[in-house]
Design a protein around this motif. Structure first.
Motif, short mmCIF file in Angstrom:
data_model
loop_
_atom_site.label_atom_id
_atom_site.label_comp_id
_atom_site.label_asym_id
_atom_site.label_seq_id
_atom_site.Cartn_x
_atom_site.Cartn_y
_atom_site.Cartn_z
N ASP A 23 0.77 -1.27 -0.01
CA ASP A 23 -0.11 0.04 0.00
C ASP A 23 0.83 1.30 -0.02
OD1 ASP A 23 -2.89 1.17 0.57
OD2 ASP A 23 -1.38 2.21 1.78
N HIS A 24 1.78 1.31 0.99
CA HIS A 24 2.80 2.39 0.99
C HIS A 24 3.94 2.07 1.75
CE1 HIS A 24 0.39 3.22 4.68
NE2 HIS A 24 1.68 3.52 5.42
N ILE A 25 4.89 2.66 1.46
CA ILE A 25 6.51 2.72 2.27
C ILE A 25 6.63 4.12 2.83
CG2 ILE A 25 8.80 2.41 1.54
CD1 ILE A 25 8.15 0.86 -0.93
N ALA A 26 6.81 3.91 4.19
CA ALA A 26 6.95 5.21 4.99
C ALA A 26 8.40 5.41 5.12
CB ALA A 26 5.87 5.10 6.06
N ILE A 27 8.60 6.67 5.25
CA ILE A 27 10.10 7.32 5.39
C ILE A 27 9.65 8.42 6.52
CG2 ILE A 27 11.82 8.60 4.41
CD1 ILE A 27 11.44 7.09 1.90
N VAL A 39 6.03 -3.46 10.30
CA VAL A 39 4.90 -3.81 9.13
C VAL A 39 3.50 -3.18 9.51
CG1 VAL A 39 3.82 -5.54 8.08
CG2 VAL A 39 6.44 -5.84 8.54
N GLU A 40 2.93 -2.44 8.71
CA GLU A 40 1.70 -1.92 8.90
C GLU A 40 0.54 -2.98 8.08
OE1 GLU A 40 1.25 2.07 7.52
OE2 GLU A 40 -0.73 2.24 8.56
N LEU A 41 -0.36 -2.93 8.58
CA LEU A 41 -1.45 -3.79 7.60
C LEU A 41 -2.45 -2.95 7.34
CD1 LEU A 41 -0.92 -7.16 9.00
CD2 LEU A 41 -0.28 -6.66 6.88
N LEU A 48 4.25 6.74 -1.54
CA LEU A 48 5.32 6.96 -0.40
C LEU A 48 4.65 7.62 0.65
CD1 LEU A 48 8.65 6.58 -0.67
CD2 LEU A 48 8.75 8.72 -1.09
N GLU A 49 4.97 7.42 1.98
CA GLU A 49 4.59 8.22 2.91
C GLU A 49 5.78 8.96 3.71
OE1 GLU A 49 1.30 7.04 5.85
OE2 GLU A 49 3.24 6.19 6.57
N LEU A 50 5.70 10.35 3.66
CA LEU A 50 6.74 10.99 4.51
C LEU A 50 6.06 11.21 5.50
CD1 LEU A 50 8.57 13.54 2.00
CD2 LEU A 50 9.24 11.27 2.76
N HIS A 61 10.84 3.89 7.75
CA HIS A 61 10.28 3.59 9.06
C HIS A 61 9.35 2.16 9.08
CE1 HIS A 61 6.99 4.17 12.07
NE2 HIS A 61 8.27 4.66 12.59
N HIS A 62 8.39 2.20 8.06
CA HIS A 62 7.76 1.01 8.10
C HIS A 62 7.18 0.62 6.38
CE1 HIS A 62 4.32 3.96 8.78
NE2 HIS A 62 3.72 3.11 7.85
N ILE A 63 6.69 -0.60 6.24
CA ILE A 63 6.18 -1.13 4.95
C ILE A 63 4.51 -1.35 5.36
CG2 ILE A 63 6.27 -2.59 3.02
CD1 ILE A 63 9.18 -2.89 3.34
CO CO Z 1 1.76 3.89 7.22
#
Ligand code: CO
Length: 132
Positions: free
Chosen positions: A7-11, A128-130, A54-56, A78-80
């Motif tokens: 869904d997104h990758i967070a930085i 890991v986020e779901l 991409l989630e900043l 930070h998380h996937i």
């Molecule tokens: Co997130």
């Protein structure tokens, strides 16, 4: 449980505006929307990349988990987040398997969607986020 897609990758960054400098200017991504997540004490900017985003993430309080992560490890991945069909059944399955979670119940993520976080200790060191 079935993971449908990333869904997104967070930085995590100390300052979203500064972070956007690289992702927008150097890599040509655009911000779809920004959002404050009071429950997570963060503000986020979402930049679509195909079907993923991409989630900043910037912490808004020194006490938040995100702020502690930033202080300890500096800016970076930070998380996937993976999209799942049903968050409640996913949560029940994870609990039944003894997987360590950050919260006992789903919390509100970006877009008001229900999310859960799997503790890095249970996921090869990756948060890991779901999301449903
Ligand atoms: Co997130």
């Amino acid at each position: 449980m079935r993971l449908l897609r990333v869904d997104h990758i967070a930085i995590v960054v100390p300052d979203i505006e500064e972070g956007l400098g690289f992702w927008q200017t150097a890599l040509g991504l655009s911000v779809d929307h920004r959002e404050e997540l009071p429950e997570q004490e963060t503000i986020v900017a979402m930049l679509p990349v195909g079907a993923t985003e991409l989630e900043l993430v910037q912490p808004t309080a020194d006490t938040s988990g995100m702020a502690r992560f930033l202080a300890r490890r500096g800016p970076g991945l930070h998380h996937i987040c993976f999209k799942v069909e049903n968050i409640e059944t996913t949560l029940a399955e994870l609990k039944a398997r003894g997987i360590r979670l950050i919260h006992d119940e789903p919390i509100a993520g970006a877009g008001g969607r229900k999310v859960i976080f799997v503790h890095p200790k249970s996921a090869c060191g990756v948060l890991v986020e779901l999301v449903e």
